[in-house]
Design an enzyme around this catalytic site. Structure first.
Site, mmCIF file in Angstrom:
data_model
loop_
_atom_site.group_PDB
_atom_site.id
_atom_site.type_symbol
_atom_site.label_atom_id
_atom_site.label_comp_id
_atom_site.label_asym_id
_atom_site.label_seq_id
_atom_site.Cartn_x
_atom_site.Cartn_y
_atom_site.Cartn_z
ATOM 1 N N GLU A 1 0.830 -1.209 0.000
ATOM 2 C CA GLU A 1 0.000 0.000 0.000
ATOM 3 C C GLU A 1 0.866 1.261 0.000
ATOM 4 O OE1 GLU A 1 -2.226 -3.066 2.639
ATOM 5 O OE2 GLU A 1 -0.147 -2.505 2.184
ATOM 6 N N HIS B 1 -24.739 10.106 22.041
ATOM 7 C CA HIS B 1 -25.955 10.125 21.232
ATOM 8 C C HIS B 1 -25.922 9.049 20.156
ATOM 9 C CE1 HIS B 1 -27.427 13.944 22.953
ATOM 10 N NE2 HIS B 1 -26.135 14.160 23.145
#
Length: 504
Positions: free
Chosen positions: A197, A367
């Protein structure tokens, strides 16, 4: 596993497991399980009182540590002995902070001086105007620099750094769009200088420099590697090759030349303070014994939940936007180090190893995932990390609200709230630990990372595994190479997917 270790595990498994509320009936509990570590950048308080550890369990884990020769294995790492037995290497990342075998510390110091000279030369204009750095690496060659730069350059940087890890071209293109080739350096970070990579991204970055009018693209490259001869062979001038020792593993390497982008962004003084903060934790870890050793005590809590309560995950929530990448960093550190199924001598482990590490940033995560933490059926030990001094200059209400939420979550997880309405019932008795920094600066960030490194090592020793190899990452990469090389057949599902994706 030795008979003594087997007996220690049996003793631990037989102990009573009182609730957190019952444990807090002990007026000395906070004193027993909360400790303050004074460091160069400010103190850090570690509070495990909201975990289910009690005196009996801590004594049991101390017996386990003795049975697994924790003290001896710690000394072996400090001495530079070969403790990464599968790869026949010493483990010497602490020498980069000045702690360890004298000859290795001297070598690390010399390599740091070489890096310092290049960093200062760049800042002084020796390579022309440099406004940007694209740092190309993956895994440990990217996660550490990304964390430190994101955390410590919110007020500006000497050089704008973009960390690129993913081979997906969208990642590199985003960095290139933000930079001018004429004022950009490329750092190629790879321990072996062969990582697919990284080298693919590096080649494309060179093409971008050339297309942007840079006459000598290789002259804009800095190589960070344990194999400098490969970087020179690839085309980098040896004056811009920054080596690091082979005895430093990738996920422990941000203290080495892999930290070059950190030093370039912050300046050498801040990078030195980063090292100093880590070194202070090293001294504590190597000089403190038993419960006084804070990374070891953290490992006791980790093992309590994975081994005695059957938890499969551990969550980390940073209540500080500057630490938003810390959970990502810890994922690799803990799961690549201790996600093993055999012991260091190749025998089946026979018990759970590392939990799945995950997390997020507060208050956003409240949340999103805290519903499960408070009322779900999974028991998840949680670490909360926060800083007392804010990183912003806005109304203090912002930071007071942030800290109030952080500390309230730990209290709520423990206490719960009974209700006859099941949907509104909070069972409580859910564990958490809190790491509260006086400030977040280079020294305390270095200390936090070093603390987690040693915590990971301690977990590995108590489980009897080698925390420093990572063969599990290789198989998929080998198969990917065989796909690209062609001439290999796979199962019908994979063959169909390769055909539809146009890869084969």
């Amino acid at each position: 596993m030795t008979e003594a270790a087997t007996a220690a595990w049996a003793t631990l498994a037989a102990l009573d497991k009182p609730s957190l509320q019952a444990l807090f009936a002990d007026p000395m509990r906070l004193e027993l399980l909360s400790a303050r570590l004074d460091l160069p950048g400010g103190a850090i308080r570690f509070d495990w009182s909201k975990t289910h550890l009690d005196a009996a369990h801590m004594a049991g884990f101390e017996a386990l540590a003795a049975a697994m020769d924790f003290t001896g294995k710690r000394a072996a790492m400090l001495a530079g002995d070969v403790i990464n037995v599968t790869e026949h290497r010493a483990v010497e990342h602490t020498t980069l902070r000045g702690v360890g075998r004298d000859t290795s510390v001297e070598e690390a110091h010399a390599l740091h001086l070489r890096m310092k000279s290049l960093v200062e030369a760049i800042h002084e204009g020796a390579l022309g105007e440099v406004k940007h750095l694209i740092h190309i690496g993956i895994g440990g060659s990217a996660l550490g620099p990304a964390l430190a730069i994101d955390a410590l350059t919110r007020d500006g940087a000497k050089v704008d750094v973009h960390v690129v890890a993913n081979i997906d071209g969208c990642a590199l293109e985003a960095a290139m769009r933000a930079c001018d080739p004429a004022t950009t350096l490329i750092a190629v970070a790879s321990k072996t200088f062969t990582t697919t990579e990284t080298m693919t991204n590096a080649a494309s970055a060179l093409d971008w420099l050339k297309a942007g009018g840079v006459a000598d693209p290789y002259g804009r490259v800095v190589a960070l590697t344990a194999y400098p001869e490969k970087a020179v062979e690839w085309g980098v001038d040896e004056t811009r090759v920054l080596p690091f020792p082979e005895s430093v593993g990738g996920r422990y390497s941000l203290w080495s030349s892999i930290g070059f982008p950190i030093a370039l962004a912050l300046g050498w003084q801040d990078f030195a303070e980063f090292l100093d903060g880590a070194a202070a934790v090293d001294q504590h870890f190597f000089e403190s014994d038993g419960l006084a050793n804070l990374p070891l005590r953290a490992a006791f809590a980790d093992l309590y939940y994975t081994q005695l309560r059957g938890t499969q995950t551990r969550a980390c929530f940073a209540y500080d936007e500057r630490l938003r990448l810390l959970p990502d960093y810890l994922q690799q550190l803990e799961m690549e180090s201790n996600g093993k199924s055999v012991t260091a001598d190749g025998q089946p482990l026979g018990r759970p190893s590392a939990p799945i590490t995950w997390g997020g940033v507060g208050t956003d995560a409240q949340h999103a995932v805290f519903q499960l933490l408070h009322q779900g059926t999974n028991l998840v030990p949680v670490d909360f990390i926060a800083a007392i001094i804010p990183g912003d200059s806005l109304d203090p209400a912002h930071h007071r609200n942030l800290l109030a939420n952080c500390l309230a979550q730990g209290a709520a997880l423990m206490a719960g709230r009974a209700s006859s309405d099941g949907a509104r019932n909070y069972p409580g008795d859910r564990p958490s630990a809190t790491i509260l920094c006086e400030d977040l600066n280079p020294a305390t960030l270095g200390a936090l990372i070093a603390f987690h490194e040693h915590r990971t090592f301690a977990n590995g020793v108590l489980l009897g595994i080698n925390s420093f190899d990572q063969f599990g990452v290789e198989l998929g990469k080998e198969i990917a190479k065989s796909i690209l090389a062609g001439g290999v057949s796979f199962d019908p599902s994979t063959e169909a997917l390769l055909a539809e994706a146009g890869v084969k």
